[in-house]
Every structure is written in C-alpha cells, then in structure tokens.
Design a protein around this motif. Structure first.
Motif, mmCIF file in Angstrom:
data_model
loop_
_atom_site.group_PDB
_atom_site.id
_atom_site.type_symbol
_atom_site.label_atom_id
_atom_site.label_comp_id
_atom_site.label_asym_id
_atom_site.label_seq_id
_atom_site.Cartn_x
_atom_site.Cartn_y
_atom_site.Cartn_z
ATOM 1 N N ILE A 8 -1.659 -13.660 1.824
ATOM 2 C CA ILE A 8 -0.814 -13.477 3.016
ATOM 3 C C ILE A 8 -0.719 -11.992 3.377
ATOM 4 O O ILE A 8 -0.772 -11.629 4.558
ATOM 5 N N ALA A 9 -0.611 -11.130 2.359
ATOM 6 C CA ALA A 9 -0.544 -9.684 2.612
ATOM 7 C C ALA A 9 -1.824 -9.196 3.280
ATOM 8 O O ALA A 9 -1.778 -8.400 4.218
ATOM 9 N N LEU A 34 3.357 -5.158 4.327
ATOM 10 C CA LEU A 34 3.960 -4.376 3.249
ATOM 11 C C LEU A 34 4.903 -5.222 2.393
ATOM 12 O O LEU A 34 4.936 -5.077 1.168
ATOM 13 N N SER A 35 5.642 -6.119 3.024
ATOM 14 C CA SER A 35 6.564 -6.982 2.273
ATOM 15 C C SER A 35 5.816 -7.922 1.343
ATOM 16 O O SER A 35 6.199 -8.100 0.182
ATOM 17 N N PHE A 36 4.751 -8.520 1.835
ATOM 18 C CA PHE A 36 3.997 -9.426 0.975
ATOM 19 C C PHE A 36 3.224 -8.684 -0.106
ATOM 20 O O PHE A 36 2.968 -9.232 -1.170
ATOM 21 N N THR A 37 2.891 -7.435 0.139
ATOM 22 C CA THR A 37 2.314 -6.617 -0.929
ATOM 23 C C THR A 37 3.343 -6.434 -2.039
ATOM 24 O O THR A 37 3.023 -6.584 -3.222
ATOM 25 N N THR A 75 -2.637 -1.851 -3.846
ATOM 26 C CA THR A 75 -1.364 -1.448 -3.242
ATOM 27 C C THR A 75 -1.542 -0.199 -2.385
ATOM 28 O O THR A 75 -1.033 -0.123 -1.261
ATOM 29 N N ILE A 76 -2.281 0.771 -2.899
ATOM 30 C CA ILE A 76 -2.531 1.995 -2.125
ATOM 31 C C ILE A 76 -3.315 1.676 -0.853
ATOM 32 O O ILE A 76 -2.978 2.160 0.237
ATOM 33 N N VAL A 77 -4.332 0.833 -0.964
ATOM 34 C CA VAL A 77 -5.119 0.439 0.209
ATOM 35 C C VAL A 77 -4.238 -0.292 1.217
ATOM 36 O O VAL A 77 -4.315 -0.040 2.429
ATOM 37 N N LEU A 81 -3.677 1.053 4.960
ATOM 38 C CA LEU A 81 -4.118 0.248 6.105
ATOM 39 C C LEU A 81 -2.947 -0.140 7.007
ATOM 40 O O LEU A 81 -3.104 -0.211 8.228
ATOM 41 N N ASN A 82 -1.795 -0.396 6.416
ATOM 42 C CA ASN A 82 -0.651 -0.805 7.224
ATOM 43 C C ASN A 82 -0.028 0.344 8.003
ATOM 44 O O ASN A 82 0.601 0.113 9.029
ATOM 45 N N ILE A 83 -0.191 1.578 7.510
ATOM 46 C CA ILE A 83 0.397 2.699 8.252
ATOM 47 C C ILE A 83 -0.593 3.387 9.181
ATOM 48 O O ILE A 83 -0.210 4.281 9.926
#
Length: 94
Positions: A8-9, A34-37, A75-77, A81-83
């Motif tokens: 989902i993330a 980010l939440s699903f991460t 997590t870093i990726v 990617l999200n920002i």
C-alpha cells in the motif's frame, strides 16, 4: 501484515508522484505513503517481537541483519520519493 502495508505504501507513493505530474492535489497520497511506510515498520517490529517472545534465535539471526538494511533503504527511498513533489514545488517558486 507488513507485506500488505508495504505494498500500500508503494502504491500510495506512485499515486503521489502521478498526481503531482498531472497537476492534481497530491498531499493526501503523500501522507498515505508516509503513513503506510511507518505502519510497515511497526508491523515488522511486531513480527520480530514475536520471534523474541518465543525465543526463535535462529530466525532472528537469519532474517534480522538483512531485513535491517532493507528497511533502512526502503524507508529512506519512501521518504525521498514522497517529498519530491514538495521539493519541486519549492524549486519552481523561486
């Protein structure tokens, strides 16, 4: 459960990037990514906690070292990617 949260993330992150490129509001997809991460990390921690409770040291020794590197990397990726859309918006405003 961690696999479902992780998938989902990933999907939410790609939706985030797609919505940004099409000019739509991407912030909800970014928050979901980010939440699903974070939920993936919590779920994985719970999974490892169960191994500790039953004292399955062989499983911990086999899985945790590789899993640690993978979780850090993913997590870093995910964060980067999200920002990306926010950073691109800031760059375009200047």
């Amino acid at each position: 459960m961690w696999l479902i949260f992780g998938l989902i993330a990933i999907v939410a992150t790609f939706i985030n990037l797609y919505m940004y490129t099409t000019g739509k509001d991407y912030k909800l997809a970014m928050a979901m990514g980010l939440s699903f991460t974070a939920l993936t990390l919590c779920s994985e921690y719970s999974f490892v906690s169960r191994w500790v409770k039953v004292e399955d040291w062989a499983a911990l020794e086999d899985v945790v070292p590789g899993m640690e590197r993978a979780l850090w990397f993913l997590t870093i990726v995910s964060i980067l990617l999200n920002i990306v859309p926010i950073l691109l918006e800031l760059k375009n405003k200047k």
